[in-house]
Enzyme design. Structure first.
Site, short mmCIF file in Angstrom:
data_model
loop_
_atom_site.label_atom_id
_atom_site.label_comp_id
_atom_site.label_asym_id
_atom_site.label_seq_id
_atom_site.Cartn_x
_atom_site.Cartn_y
_atom_site.Cartn_z
N THR A 126 22.84 21.06 -23.91
CA THR A 126 22.67 19.61 -23.78
C THR A 126 23.52 18.87 -24.81
OG1 THR A 126 21.06 17.83 -24.14
CG2 THR A 126 20.58 19.91 -25.21
N ASP A 127 23.88 17.64 -24.48
CA ASP A 127 24.62 16.82 -25.45
C ASP A 127 23.76 16.47 -26.66
OD1 ASP A 127 22.90 14.99 -24.24
OD2 ASP A 127 24.47 13.56 -23.66
N GLU A 128 22.42 16.66 -26.53
CA GLU A 128 21.54 16.29 -27.65
C GLU A 128 21.77 17.15 -28.88
OE1 GLU A 128 17.50 15.29 -26.95
OE2 GLU A 128 17.91 14.44 -24.99
N TYR A 154 13.07 19.52 -29.80
CA TYR A 154 13.76 19.96 -28.57
C TYR A 154 15.23 20.24 -28.84
CZ TYR A 154 16.50 19.47 -24.30
OH TYR A 154 17.42 19.67 -23.30
N LYS A 158 17.41 23.82 -28.78
CA LYS A 158 18.57 24.05 -27.91
C LYS A 158 19.79 24.42 -28.75
CE LYS A 158 18.89 23.53 -23.96
NZ LYS A 158 18.65 24.46 -22.82
N PRO A 209 6.87 1.35 -19.37
CA PRO A 209 6.88 1.46 -20.83
C PRO A 209 8.27 1.73 -21.40
CG PRO A 209 6.06 3.50 -19.85
CD PRO A 209 6.39 2.59 -18.71
N VAL A 210 8.91 0.70 -21.90
CA VAL A 210 10.24 0.84 -22.49
C VAL A 210 10.07 1.05 -24.00
CG1 VAL A 210 12.41 -0.37 -22.98
CG2 VAL A 210 11.33 -0.55 -20.71
N ASN A 253 18.86 1.68 -21.69
CA ASN A 253 17.62 1.96 -20.96
C ASN A 253 17.11 0.71 -20.24
OD1 ASN A 253 17.69 4.55 -21.97
ND2 ASN A 253 16.26 4.13 -23.65
P1 NAD Z 1 12.83 21.00 -16.18
O1 NAD Z 1 11.83 20.80 -17.25
O2 NAD Z 1 12.79 20.13 -14.97
O3 NAD Z 1 12.72 22.50 -15.63
C1 NAD Z 1 12.56 23.60 -16.49
C2 NAD Z 1 12.24 24.83 -15.65
O4 NAD Z 1 12.15 25.95 -16.53
C3 NAD Z 1 10.88 24.74 -14.91
O5 NAD Z 1 11.01 25.25 -13.61
C4 NAD Z 1 9.97 25.63 -15.75
O6 NAD Z 1 8.92 26.22 -14.99
C5 NAD Z 1 10.96 26.68 -16.25
N1 NAD Z 1 10.51 27.33 -17.48
C6 NAD Z 1 10.04 26.75 -18.60
N2 NAD Z 1 9.71 27.68 -19.50
C7 NAD Z 1 10.01 28.88 -18.95
C8 NAD Z 1 9.92 30.23 -19.38
N3 NAD Z 1 9.43 30.54 -20.60
N4 NAD Z 1 10.34 31.22 -18.56
C9 NAD Z 1 10.83 30.92 -17.33
N5 NAD Z 1 10.91 29.68 -16.85
C10 NAD Z 1 10.52 28.67 -17.65
O7 NAD Z 1 14.23 20.96 -16.89
P2 NAD Z 1 15.64 20.37 -16.37
O8 NAD Z 1 15.67 18.93 -16.66
O9 NAD Z 1 15.90 20.88 -15.02
O10 NAD Z 1 16.62 21.07 -17.42
C11 NAD Z 1 17.15 22.36 -17.16
C12 NAD Z 1 18.05 22.77 -18.31
O11 NAD Z 1 19.12 21.85 -18.45
C13 NAD Z 1 17.35 22.82 -19.65
O12 NAD Z 1 17.82 23.95 -20.34
C14 NAD Z 1 17.77 21.54 -20.34
O13 NAD Z 1 17.80 21.71 -21.74
C15 NAD Z 1 19.16 21.36 -19.78
N6 NAD Z 1 19.66 19.97 -19.69
C16 NAD Z 1 18.91 19.02 -19.05
C17 NAD Z 1 19.42 17.74 -18.90
C18 NAD Z 1 18.65 16.65 -18.18
O14 NAD Z 1 19.07 15.50 -18.18
N7 NAD Z 1 17.51 16.94 -17.55
C19 NAD Z 1 20.70 17.43 -19.39
C20 NAD Z 1 21.43 18.43 -20.05
C21 NAD Z 1 20.89 19.70 -20.17
O1 DAU Z 2 20.98 14.09 -22.86
C1 DAU Z 2 20.47 15.19 -22.18
C2 DAU Z 2 18.96 15.19 -22.29
O2 DAU Z 2 18.49 14.14 -21.47
C3 DAU Z 2 18.35 16.53 -21.87
O3 DAU Z 2 18.76 17.52 -22.78
C4 DAU Z 2 16.82 16.44 -21.85
O4 DAU Z 2 16.28 17.65 -21.35
C5 DAU Z 2 16.42 15.29 -20.95
O5 DAU Z 2 15.01 15.15 -20.95
C6 DAU Z 2 17.08 13.99 -21.39
O6 DAU Z 2 16.56 13.57 -22.67
P1 DAU Z 2 16.25 12.02 -22.99
O7 DAU Z 2 15.29 11.97 -24.11
O8 DAU Z 2 17.50 11.24 -23.11
O9 DAU Z 2 15.57 11.61 -21.57
P2 DAU Z 2 14.25 10.75 -21.22
O10 DAU Z 2 14.28 10.55 -19.74
O11 DAU Z 2 13.02 11.33 -21.82
O12 DAU Z 2 14.54 9.37 -21.92
C7 DAU Z 2 15.71 8.62 -21.64
C8 DAU Z 2 15.68 7.37 -22.50
O13 DAU Z 2 14.62 6.53 -22.05
C9 DAU Z 2 15.39 7.65 -23.95
O14 DAU Z 2 16.15 6.75 -24.75
C10 DAU Z 2 13.91 7.34 -24.11
C11 DAU Z 2 13.68 6.25 -23.09
N1 DAU Z 2 12.33 6.24 -22.46
C12 DAU Z 2 11.87 7.38 -21.90
C13 DAU Z 2 10.62 7.41 -21.30
C14 DAU Z 2 10.08 8.70 -20.69
C15 DAU Z 2 11.61 5.06 -22.41
O15 DAU Z 2 12.06 4.00 -22.89
N2 DAU Z 2 10.37 5.08 -21.81
C16 DAU Z 2 9.84 6.20 -21.28
O16 DAU Z 2 8.69 6.18 -20.76
#
Ligand code: NAD
Ligand code: DAU
Length: 340
Positions: A126-128, A154, A158, A209-210, A253
């Site tokens: 992730t970019d985080e 988190y 990662k 909720p922002v 956001n």
């Molecule tokens: P998600 O939370 O929707 O899905 C995670 C999946 O992993 C689920 O199916 C869960 O059951 C499974 N899982 C969790 N723990 C496990 C374990 N111990 N063994 C086997 N399976 C397990 O996540 P996502 O948003 O699809 O993200 C997927 C990947 O991409 C993550 O590694 C995340 O860090 C990365 N990522 C996400 C984003 C984003 O914006 N969502 C962006 C960049 C990178």
């Molecule tokens: O950048 C990649 C990441 O993006 C991934 O690695 C993470 O797995 C993924 O969850 C996501 O992380 P963020 O923290 O950026 O995503 P989230 O949707 O939780 O929040 C996006 C932005 O919105 C963040 O600035 C927090 C804000 N937010 C989020 C929620 C859930 C709110 O203002 N209100 C909310 O209720």
């Protein structure tokens, strides 16, 4: 015919990746390894479950015995690790499981790759891991050379996993690649995350909720563009390399929330500013020059189109998210937002 183990394939991006691979490489075999945490949903995989080129295995990536047994049975060519605890807010409440899954789970997979020998281990990062950027320096973006500098449990977990992948590549010659993508959105996104949460709350006329002032910036990418990029890295990416993935689509956001409200014909009065996330990263912005130059990748879905498709998907797939929000999600929501 190649065999892929895709971990975390019952979650948001992993499931979209499985659909992409079944469509683009129908001759290949896919084994989804997922422990089905709260974020994993077998219903999501309904359309591929009876496919002869697909197998689902319920196990944790931290379960050495189960992982090694699977690798012995299937001898995968490619392993793509999506499995993770992925929600920043949950990592602030309970960091432990993030360290277990994201770090120890990745190490277990790397050991299994060493043991069985694979063509490629790909870590979906992730970019985080780069921390955040200031709002007043729009010229700054994350490149692959940006130092790791994490903010939340988190992102720290990662980043630790990324370092392990690089160590296993250097020390044990595990043929590994890493991708670091910006925020994804699209179908099957779990409703704890910003975009699906706001769509579903707005549909129920519930407060939106922002956090803080809503000025934090994320760089949004439609999920299928992420899946295409990972496929390209697996086919043509250089072993040992990191690839950033993002589409130059930075948005505040509050602007995303306003757009959702407007598209659904709801009132902006629903927008409620709540206590900020602890350690809240200000801005993410990916420089995708490397993947564009080396692999010819660029995003295909523009935000205006992607967000419309996403909203339409949530409107037409209410059974999928109603099953989720009617369950233990209620308790989560109360804990997270009840006294915010
Ligand atoms: P998600 O939370 O929707 O899905 C995670 C999946 O992993 C689920 O199916 C869960 O059951 C499974 N899982 C969790 N723990 C496990 C374990 N111990 N063994 C086997 N399976 C397990 O996540 P996502 O948003 O699809 O993200 C997927 C990947 O991409 C993550 O590694 C995340 O860090 C990365 N990522 C996400 C984003 C984003 O914006 N969502 C962006 C960049 C990178
Ligand atoms: O950048 C990649 C990441 O993006 C991934 O690695 C993470 O797995 C993924 O969850 C996501 O992380 P963020 O923290 O950026 O995503 P989230 O949707 O939780 O929040 C996006 C932005 O919105 C963040 O600035 C927090 C804000 N937010 C989020 C929620 C859930 C709110 O203002 N209100 C909310 O209720």
């Amino acid at each position: 015919m190649a065999t892929y183990v895709v971990t975390g394939g019952a979650g948001f991006i992993g499931s979209n990746f499985i659909f992409h691979m079944r469509q683009q490489h129908p001759e290949d075999r896919i084994i989804c390894l997922d422990s089905l945490t709260y974020a994993g949903n077998l219903e999501t995989l309904d359309s591929v479950m009876r496919d002869s080129h697909f197998r689902f295995v319920k196990a944790s990536i931290t379960d050495r015995e189960a992982v090694f047994r699977l690798f012995d049975e299937e001898r995968p060519d490619y392993v793509v690790n999506f499995a993770a605890e992925s929600h920043v807010d949950r990592s602030i409440e309970s960091p432990g499981v993030f360290l277990q899954t994201n770090i120890i789970g990745t190490q277990t997979l790397l050991d299994a790759c060493r043991h069985s020998g694979v063509k490629r281990f790909h870590q979906v990062s992730t970019d985080e891991v780069y921390g955040d950027l200031p709002l007043d320096r729009p010229d700054l973006m994350f490149t692959e050379e940006t130092p790791i500098h994490t903010s939340s449990p988190y992102s720290a977990s990662k980043a630790a996993a990324d370092l392990l992948v690089q160590a296993y590549h250097r020390t044990f010659q595990v043929p590994a690649t890493i991708s670091r993508c910006s925020n994804n959105y699209g179908p099957y996104h779990f409703p704890e995350k910003l975009i699906p949460l706001m769509i579903i709350n707005a549909l129920h006329d519930k407060p939106l909720p922002v956090y803080g002032k809503g000025e934090n910036v994320r760089d949004w990418l439609y999920v299928t563009d992420h899946c295409r990029a990972i496929d390209l890295i697996l086919q043509s990416g250089r072993v040992g390399e990191v690839y950033n993935i993002g589409g130059h689509n930075e948005m505040r956001n509050i602007d995303i929330v306003r757009l959702i409200v407007k598209t659904l014909g709801k009132s902006e009065d629903l927008i409620t500013y709540v206590t900020d996330r602890k350690g809240h990263d200000m801005r993410y912005a990916i420089d995708p020059t490397k993947i564009n130059r080396e692999l010819g990748w660029s995003p295909e879905v523009m935000f205006a189109d992607g967000i419309q498709r996403t909203i339409d998907w949530y409107l037409t797939h209410q059974d999928w998210w109603r099953n989720i929000v009617n369950g233990e999600y209620q308790t989560y929501y109360q804990q997270m937002y009840g006294s915010r």
